[in-house]
Design a protein around this motif. Structure first.
Motif, PDB file in Angstrom:
ATOM      1  N   ALA A 128      38.362  21.096  66.143  1.00 44.11           N
ATOM      2  CA  ALA A 128      38.924  21.225  67.487  1.00 44.11           C
ATOM      3  C   ALA A 128      40.381  20.783  67.419  1.00 44.11           C
ATOM      4  O   ALA A 128      40.679  19.684  66.932  1.00 44.11           O
ATOM      5  CB  ALA A 128      38.151  20.373  68.483  1.00 44.11           C
ATOM      6  N   ILE A 129      41.279  21.663  67.904  1.00 37.68           N
ATOM      7  CA  ILE A 129      42.711  21.354  67.837  1.00 37.68           C
ATOM      8  C   ILE A 129      43.365  21.676  69.170  1.00 37.68           C
ATOM      9  O   ILE A 129      42.925  22.554  69.907  1.00 37.68           O
ATOM     10  CB  ILE A 129      43.416  22.122  66.708  1.00 37.68           C
ATOM     11  CG1 ILE A 129      43.323  23.646  66.932  1.00 37.68           C
ATOM     12  CG2 ILE A 129      42.845  21.746  65.352  1.00 37.68           C
ATOM     13  CD1 ILE A 129      44.127  24.459  65.934  1.00 37.68           C
ATOM     14  N   GLU A 130      44.417  20.922  69.481  1.00 37.14           N
ATOM     15  CA  GLU A 130      45.283  21.219  70.618  1.00 37.14           C
ATOM     16  C   GLU A 130      46.579  21.817  70.074  1.00 37.14           C
ATOM     17  O   GLU A 130      47.153  21.300  69.121  1.00 37.14           O
ATOM     18  CB  GLU A 130      45.598  19.950  71.403  1.00 37.14           C
ATOM     19  CG  GLU A 130      44.426  19.403  72.192  1.00 37.14           C
ATOM     20  CD  GLU A 130      44.832  18.198  73.036  1.00 37.14           C
ATOM     21  OE1 GLU A 130      44.823  18.325  74.272  1.00 37.14           O
ATOM     22  OE2 GLU A 130      45.158  17.161  72.453  1.00 37.14           O
ATOM     23  N   VAL A 131      47.039  22.912  70.695  1.00 34.65           N
ATOM     24  CA  VAL A 131      48.243  23.560  70.180  1.00 34.65           C
ATOM     25  C   VAL A 131      49.340  23.703  71.226  1.00 34.65           C
ATOM     26  O   VAL A 131      50.410  24.238  70.943  1.00 34.65           O
ATOM     27  CB  VAL A 131      47.915  24.945  69.582  1.00 34.65           C
ATOM     28  CG1 VAL A 131      46.930  24.793  68.426  1.00 34.65           C
ATOM     29  CG2 VAL A 131      47.375  25.912  70.634  1.00 34.65           C
TER      30      VAL A 131
ATOM     31  N   SER B 125      36.244  19.811  77.187  1.00 32.75           N
ATOM     32  CA  SER B 125      36.597  20.150  78.561  1.00 32.75           C
ATOM     33  C   SER B 125      38.106  20.056  78.731  1.00 32.75           C
ATOM     34  O   SER B 125      38.809  19.454  77.911  1.00 32.75           O
ATOM     35  CB  SER B 125      35.914  19.205  79.544  1.00 32.75           C
ATOM     36  OG  SER B 125      36.421  17.883  79.428  1.00 32.75           O
ATOM     37  N   PHE B 126      38.590  20.635  79.823  1.00 27.98           N
ATOM     38  CA  PHE B 126      40.004  20.492  80.146  1.00 27.98           C
ATOM     39  C   PHE B 126      40.348  19.046  80.447  1.00 27.98           C
ATOM     40  O   PHE B 126      41.433  18.565  80.096  1.00 27.98           O
ATOM     41  CB  PHE B 126      40.372  21.379  81.335  1.00 27.98           C
ATOM     42  CG  PHE B 126      40.358  22.850  81.023  1.00 27.98           C
ATOM     43  CD1 PHE B 126      41.260  23.393  80.121  1.00 27.98           C
ATOM     44  CD2 PHE B 126      39.446  23.693  81.627  1.00 27.98           C
ATOM     45  CE1 PHE B 126      41.253  24.754  79.828  1.00 27.98           C
ATOM     46  CE2 PHE B 126      39.429  25.051  81.347  1.00 27.98           C
ATOM     47  CZ  PHE B 126      40.327  25.581  80.437  1.00 27.98           C
ATOM     48  N   ALA B 127      39.445  18.334  81.088  1.00 29.75           N
ATOM     49  CA  ALA B 127      39.709  16.944  81.461  1.00 29.75           C
ATOM     50  C   ALA B 127      39.639  16.002  80.274  1.00 29.75           C
ATOM     51  O   ALA B 127      40.285  14.952  80.273  1.00 29.75           O
ATOM     52  CB  ALA B 127      38.720  16.503  82.540  1.00 29.75           C
ATOM     53  N   ASP B 128      38.861  16.364  79.261  1.00 30.61           N
ATOM     54  CA  ASP B 128      38.649  15.452  78.133  1.00 30.61           C
ATOM     55  C   ASP B 128      38.464  16.252  76.855  1.00 30.61           C
ATOM     56  O   ASP B 128      37.379  16.318  76.294  1.00 30.61           O
ATOM     57  CB  ASP B 128      37.417  14.578  78.403  1.00 30.61           C
ATOM     58  CG  ASP B 128      37.222  13.496  77.350  1.00 30.61           C
ATOM     59  OD1 ASP B 128      38.206  13.159  76.660  1.00 30.61           O
ATOM     60  OD2 ASP B 128      36.089  12.992  77.218  1.00 30.61           O
ATOM     61  N   PHE B 129      39.548  16.875  76.383  1.00 34.66           N
ATOM     62  CA  PHE B 129      39.484  17.621  75.134  1.00 34.66           C
ATOM     63  C   PHE B 129      39.706  16.651  73.982  1.00 34.66           C
ATOM     64  O   PHE B 129      40.654  15.871  73.982  1.00 34.66           O
ATOM     65  CB  PHE B 129      40.537  18.729  75.093  1.00 34.66           C
ATOM     66  CG  PHE B 129      40.371  19.643  73.908  1.00 34.66           C
ATOM     67  CD1 PHE B 129      39.494  20.702  73.959  1.00 34.66           C
ATOM     68  CD2 PHE B 129      41.095  19.421  72.735  1.00 34.66           C
ATOM     69  CE1 PHE B 129      39.326  21.548  72.869  1.00 34.66           C
ATOM     70  CE2 PHE B 129      40.939  20.254  71.641  1.00 34.66           C
ATOM     71  CZ  PHE B 129      40.047  21.323  71.705  1.00 34.66           C
ATOM     72  N   ALA B 130      38.799  16.717  72.988  1.00 31.68           N
ATOM     73  CA  ALA B 130      38.823  15.746  71.899  1.00 31.68           C
ATOM     74  C   ALA B 130      39.049  16.449  70.567  1.00 31.68           C
ATOM     75  O   ALA B 130      38.104  17.034  70.009  1.00 31.68           O
ATOM     76  CB  ALA B 130      37.510  14.962  71.859  1.00 31.68           C
ATOM     77  N   PRO B 131      40.266  16.433  70.038  1.00 33.59           N
ATOM     78  CA  PRO B 131      40.475  16.999  68.696  1.00 33.59           C
ATOM     79  C   PRO B 131      39.646  16.254  67.655  1.00 33.59           C
ATOM     80  O   PRO B 131      39.346  15.062  67.791  1.00 33.59           O
ATOM     81  CB  PRO B 131      41.968  16.799  68.467  1.00 33.59           C
ATOM     82  CG  PRO B 131      42.562  16.668  69.832  1.00 33.59           C
ATOM     83  CD  PRO B 131      41.520  15.951  70.646  1.00 33.59           C
ATOM     84  N   GLY B 132      39.292  16.977  66.604  1.00 36.10           N
ATOM     85  CA  GLY B 132      38.493  16.382  65.538  1.00 36.10           C
ATOM     86  C   GLY B 132      37.745  17.434  64.772  1.00 36.10           C
ATOM     87  O   GLY B 132      38.068  18.620  64.831  1.00 36.10           O
ATOM     88  N   SER B 133      36.729  17.019  64.034  1.00 35.74           N
ATOM     89  CA  SER B 133      35.947  17.964  63.250  1.00 35.74           C
ATOM     90  C   SER B 133      34.484  17.534  63.225  1.00 35.74           C
ATOM     91  O   SER B 133      34.167  16.352  63.389  1.00 35.74           O
ATOM     92  CB  SER B 133      36.492  18.083  61.824  1.00 35.74           C
ATOM     93  OG  SER B 133      36.374  16.855  61.136  1.00 35.74           O
ATOM     94  N   ARG B 134      33.617  18.504  63.030  1.00 37.82           N
ATOM     95  CA  ARG B 134      32.179  18.287  62.893  1.00 37.82           C
ATOM     96  C   ARG B 134      31.661  19.179  61.770  1.00 37.82           C
ATOM     97  O   ARG B 134      31.955  20.383  61.745  1.00 37.82           O
ATOM     98  CB  ARG B 134      31.421  18.658  64.171  1.00 37.82           C
ATOM     99  CG  ARG B 134      31.802  17.868  65.414  1.00 37.82           C
ATOM    100  CD  ARG B 134      31.106  16.519  65.426  1.00 37.82           C
ATOM    101  NE  ARG B 134      31.441  15.778  66.639  1.00 37.82           N
ATOM    102  CZ  ARG B 134      30.713  15.767  67.752  1.00 37.82           C
ATOM    103  NH1 ARG B 134      29.606  16.506  67.813  1.00 37.82           N
ATOM    104  NH2 ARG B 134      31.063  15.036  68.788  1.00 37.82           N
ATOM    105  N   THR B 135      30.911  18.619  60.851  1.00 37.80           N
ATOM    106  CA  THR B 135      30.217  19.406  59.839  1.00 37.80           C
ATOM    107  C   THR B 135      28.758  19.530  60.254  1.00 37.80           C
ATOM    108  O   THR B 135      28.082  18.517  60.444  1.00 37.80           O
ATOM    109  CB  THR B 135      30.338  18.764  58.461  1.00 37.80           C
ATOM    110  OG1 THR B 135      31.733  18.693  58.099  1.00 37.80           O
ATOM    111  CG2 THR B 135      29.598  19.591  57.409  1.00 37.80           C
ATOM    112  N   VAL B 136      28.320  20.750  60.432  1.00 38.77           N
ATOM    113  CA  VAL B 136      26.993  21.011  60.982  1.00 38.77           C
ATOM    114  C   VAL B 136      26.166  21.815  59.976  1.00 38.77           C
ATOM    115  O   VAL B 136      26.705  22.476  59.080  1.00 38.77           O
ATOM    116  CB  VAL B 136      27.074  21.780  62.308  1.00 38.77           C
ATOM    117  CG1 VAL B 136      27.883  20.993  63.326  1.00 38.77           C
ATOM    118  CG2 VAL B 136      27.658  23.165  62.097  1.00 38.77           C
ATOM    119  N   THR B 137      24.837  21.741  60.129  1.00 40.68           N
ATOM    120  CA  THR B 137      23.922  22.503  59.302  1.00 40.68           C
ATOM    121  C   THR B 137      23.353  23.643  60.117  1.00 40.68           C
ATOM    122  O   THR B 137      22.841  23.440  61.217  1.00 40.68           O
ATOM    123  CB  THR B 137      22.779  21.615  58.779  1.00 40.68           C
ATOM    124  OG1 THR B 137      23.336  20.548  58.012  1.00 40.68           O
ATOM    125  CG2 THR B 137      21.820  22.419  57.897  1.00 40.68           C
TER     126      THR B 137
END
Length: 314
Positions: free
Chosen positions: A10-13, A297-309
């Motif tokens: 998840a990134i903000e640009v 969400s627009f109110a609480d966007f959280a950049p980061g990453s998740r590795t999922v199966t």
């Protein structure tokens, strides 16, 4: 059935001009070049793509120019028009109801960008990005959400990859009716089904290079349009089976994580890469995988990453 892992980011640009978008896009460029046709590498092809973009997406031309400068790659501007890209064919099932858009995106995991992007090119938009700034699905600050599925017919014509069309609709439209009105005149290169949702309405429309925009019987879509599905295609895609299942299930996330809607067949080349549940009036989207979820969400966007199966159905 095989299981696979994939990392989503998840990134903000912002407006694309401060280097954040460019850093991400430049890292993708070697793969992005594989989307380009031979036509896109010619002066004539570049001129045609630019003219088509200016004619059908004039509001986005300043953004195109800004991003092309930031990308700073040969043929970068032409690539970003999405008017000369190779066609891509995905699976997918989606439904819109009562201000909610729910979709499964079925594809080859390694070929899916896996990026959740919060941007403000013309207005706030959150969506699942592919091909640098196109969208597989997304929502805007007006409460409009859109999503795509492949229309199932192997025809190709002049026009845009639908990814940039979804971006354009979210950047410039407030309502379903406004977005459908713009869709009527935008040339799209391959058959696509687009589901659109706002607080008052949900519709699915069929578009493509060989048909006029046609409203579907209801606000659901799998991977066929107005024509009967050949038996061989149904056996491989199960498109009618999935459409019947999503109609029966409605906007039930749990059903999307079970067969036949969830497709764990990665050993056959592709499967369900993610499930996205948009509530655009609330400005919220939650991504789901078996045993995992990620809310933004627009109110609480959280950049980061998740590795999922992926590949084990609930």
């Amino acid at each position: 059935m095989s299981q696979q892992q994939k990392t989503f980011r998840a990134i903000e640009v912002g407006d694309g001009g401060d280097g954040r978008w460019a850093a991400h896009a430049q890292a993708l460029w070697p793969a992005a070049e594989g989307w380009m046709t031979e036509e896109s590498r010619t002066a004539e092809g570049a001129a045609r793509a630019r003219k088509l973009f200016e004619a059908h997406m004039p509001e986005l031309v300043p953004v195109l120019d800004r991003l092309a400068r930031e990308l700073d790659r040969p043929e970068g501007e032409t690539f970003l028009t999405h008017a000369t890209l190779r066609p891509f064919f995905s699976g997918c099932t989606q439904i819109g109801r009562s201000g909610t858009l729910l979709r499964n995106y079925d594809f080859e995991p390694d070929d899916c960008e896996g990026t959740i992007v919060s941007s403000h090119f013309l207005r706030p938009v959150i969506g699942t990005q592919d091909a640098a700034w196109g969208l597989l699905d997304g929502m805007n600050d007006a409460g409009l959400a859109v999503s795509l599925t492949f229309g199932g017919r192997l025809v190709h014509g002049p026009g845009f990859a639908v990814l940039i069309v979804l971006r354009y609709l979210l950047e410039t439209c407030d309502t379903v009716d406004e977005a459908v009105g713009k869709l009527r005149s935008i040339p799209i290169a391959i058959p696509q089904n687009v589901t659109l949702v706002d607080p008052e309405k949900a519709v699915t429309v069929f578009v493509g290079p060989d048909i006029p925009l046609t409203e579907a019987p209801d606000s659901c879509a799998a991977n066929h349009q107005h024509l009967p599905v050949p038996d061989e295609q149904e056996r491989s895609s199960r498109t009618n089976e999935r459409l019947s299942a999503v109609r029966a299930a409605g906007t039930d996330v749990a059903a999307m994580l079970r067969p036949p809607l969830y497709r764990p067949e990665f050993d056959a080349g592709w499967g369900t890469v993610y499930t996205a549940h948009y509530r655009p009036a609330e400005g919220r989207v939650t991504y789901y995988w078996p045993g995992e979820s990620w809310a933004q969400s627009f109110a609480d966007f959280a950049p980061g990453s998740r590795t999922v199966t992926m590949g084990h159905a609930g």
